[in-house]
Scaffold this motif. Structure first.
Motif, PDB file in Angstrom:
ATOM      1  N   ALA A 139      39.399  48.203  32.664  1.00  0.00           N
ATOM      2  CA  ALA A 139      39.364  47.089  33.747  1.00  0.00           C
ATOM      3  C   ALA A 139      40.041  47.449  35.094  1.00  0.00           C
ATOM      4  O   ALA A 139      40.063  46.899  36.141  1.00  0.00           O
ATOM      5  CB  ALA A 139      39.950  45.983  33.306  1.00  0.00           C
ATOM      6  N   LEU A 140      40.665  48.581  35.279  1.00  0.00           N
ATOM      7  CA  LEU A 140      41.273  49.266  36.475  1.00  0.00           C
ATOM      8  C   LEU A 140      40.502  49.664  37.424  1.00  0.00           C
ATOM      9  O   LEU A 140      40.604  49.752  38.592  1.00  0.00           O
ATOM     10  CB  LEU A 140      42.282  50.447  35.975  1.00  0.00           C
ATOM     11  CG  LEU A 140      43.769  50.007  35.616  1.00  0.00           C
ATOM     12  CD1 LEU A 140      44.271  51.309  34.955  1.00  0.00           C
ATOM     13  CD2 LEU A 140      44.562  49.390  36.724  1.00  0.00           C
ATOM     14  N   ARG A 141      39.123  49.933  37.237  1.00  0.00           N
ATOM     15  CA  ARG A 141      38.277  50.364  37.770  1.00  0.00           C
ATOM     16  C   ARG A 141      37.890  49.277  38.888  1.00  0.00           C
ATOM     17  O   ARG A 141      38.001  48.094  38.815  1.00  0.00           O
ATOM     18  CB  ARG A 141      36.885  50.584  37.201  1.00  0.00           C
ATOM     19  CG  ARG A 141      36.746  51.648  36.205  1.00  0.00           C
ATOM     20  CD  ARG A 141      35.468  52.177  35.582  1.00  0.00           C
ATOM     21  NE  ARG A 141      34.336  51.338  35.997  1.00  0.00           N
ATOM     22  CZ  ARG A 141      33.747  51.057  35.202  1.00  0.00           C
ATOM     23  NH1 ARG A 141      33.609  51.067  33.953  1.00  0.00           N
ATOM     24  NH2 ARG A 141      32.529  50.090  35.678  1.00  0.00           N
ATOM     25  N   ASP A 142      37.431  49.812  40.293  1.00  0.00           N
ATOM     26  CA  ASP A 142      37.275  48.726  41.271  1.00  0.00           C
ATOM     27  C   ASP A 142      36.266  47.816  41.056  1.00  0.00           C
ATOM     28  O   ASP A 142      36.191  46.696  41.337  1.00  0.00           O
ATOM     29  CB  ASP A 142      36.838  49.682  42.393  1.00  0.00           C
ATOM     30  CG  ASP A 142      38.042  50.391  43.158  1.00  0.00           C
ATOM     31  OD1 ASP A 142      39.546  49.831  42.647  1.00  0.00           O
ATOM     32  OD2 ASP A 142      38.062  51.179  43.982  1.00  0.00           O
ATOM     33  N   ASP A 143      35.071  48.364  40.549  1.00  0.00           N
ATOM     34  CA  ASP A 143      33.851  47.619  40.059  1.00  0.00           C
ATOM     35  C   ASP A 143      34.036  46.645  38.696  1.00  0.00           C
ATOM     36  O   ASP A 143      32.834  46.225  38.438  1.00  0.00           O
ATOM     37  CB  ASP A 143      32.604  48.325  40.134  1.00  0.00           C
ATOM     38  CG  ASP A 143      32.507  49.466  38.890  1.00  0.00           C
ATOM     39  OD1 ASP A 143      33.748  49.850  38.552  1.00  0.00           O
ATOM     40  OD2 ASP A 143      31.622  49.643  38.714  1.00  0.00           O
TER      41      ASP A 143
END
Length: 159
Positions: free
Chosen positions: A127-131
Motif C-alpha cells: 500500500a506504500l506504492r503510489d498507485d
C-alpha cells in the motif's frame, strides 16, 4: 476602456482538493494554493520513506518476538495510519488500522499471531506504492487482511 486585471487560474492537485476541498477552499488565495500544492507534494516522499522505516521496524520487532514488542508495533501502526491520512494513502491507512485493531485490547507482553501480522504488514508495504489506492488487488488484500484480523480476534476470544 479600463485595463483588465490579470487572472491566475490554478488547478489545485487532486490530493489538495481532497484535503482542503469544500467551502474552505473558497477562502484560499492563488498564492495560498501554490504554497499548499508545493507543500503537499514535498511532504509525500518523506512520508513514504518514514512509512517504510516504521514498517521495517515493526516487522523486525514482530519477527524478534521480543517481550514488550506489542507496544512498539501498535505505536508504529498508529503513526503510519496518521501519516497515510495526511497524504491520502487510503489503503495504507486501512492496513495500518488493521494492525492497530488487531493489537487493541492486548497487554504489552501480547505475542500476536505471526501469520496474521505478517499478512497485514505485507499488505501495508504494498500500500506504500503510489498507485495502491487505484489497484483493485491491493483493495482485495486489505479486505482479506480485515477478515483475517476478525477471525484471529475471534479465535483469541477478543471479538
Amino acid at each position: 476602456m479600463k485595463a483588465q486585471a490579470q487572472v491566475d487560474i490554478i488547478a489545485p492537485s487532486f490530493r489538495l482538493q481532497r484535503k482542503m476541498g469544500g467551502p474552505a477552499s473558497r477562502m484560499l488565495t492563488t498564492e495560498a494554493y501554490r504554497k499548499a500544492n508545493a507543500a503537499l507534494e514535498a511532504v509525500i516522499p518523506p512520508v513514504d520513506v518514514e512509512g517504510k522505516r516504521l514498517l521495517d521496524e515493526l516487522q523486525q520487532v514482530l519477527m524478534a518476538r521480543a517481550p514488550g514488542g506489542r507496544d512498539l508495533m501498535w505505536n508504529n501502526a498508529h503513526e503510519i495510519r496518521g501519516l497515510a491520512g495526511t497524504v491520502r494513502k487510503t489503503c495504507l491507512g486501512q492496513a495500518a488500522n488493521l494492525i492497530c485493531h488487531y493489537l487493541n485490547d492486548t497487554d504489552s507482553d501480547f505475542q500476536p499471531d505471526l501469520g496474521v501480522m505478517q499478512t497485514i504488514v505485507v499488505v501495508a508495504f504494498q500500500a506504500l506504492r503510489d498507485d495502491a489506492d487505484t489497484d483493485p488487488m491491493i483493495q482485495v488484500l486489505v479486505q482479506d487482511g480485515a477478515r483475517a484480523v476478525i477471525a484471529q480476534r475471534h479465535r483469541e476470544g477478543r471479538d
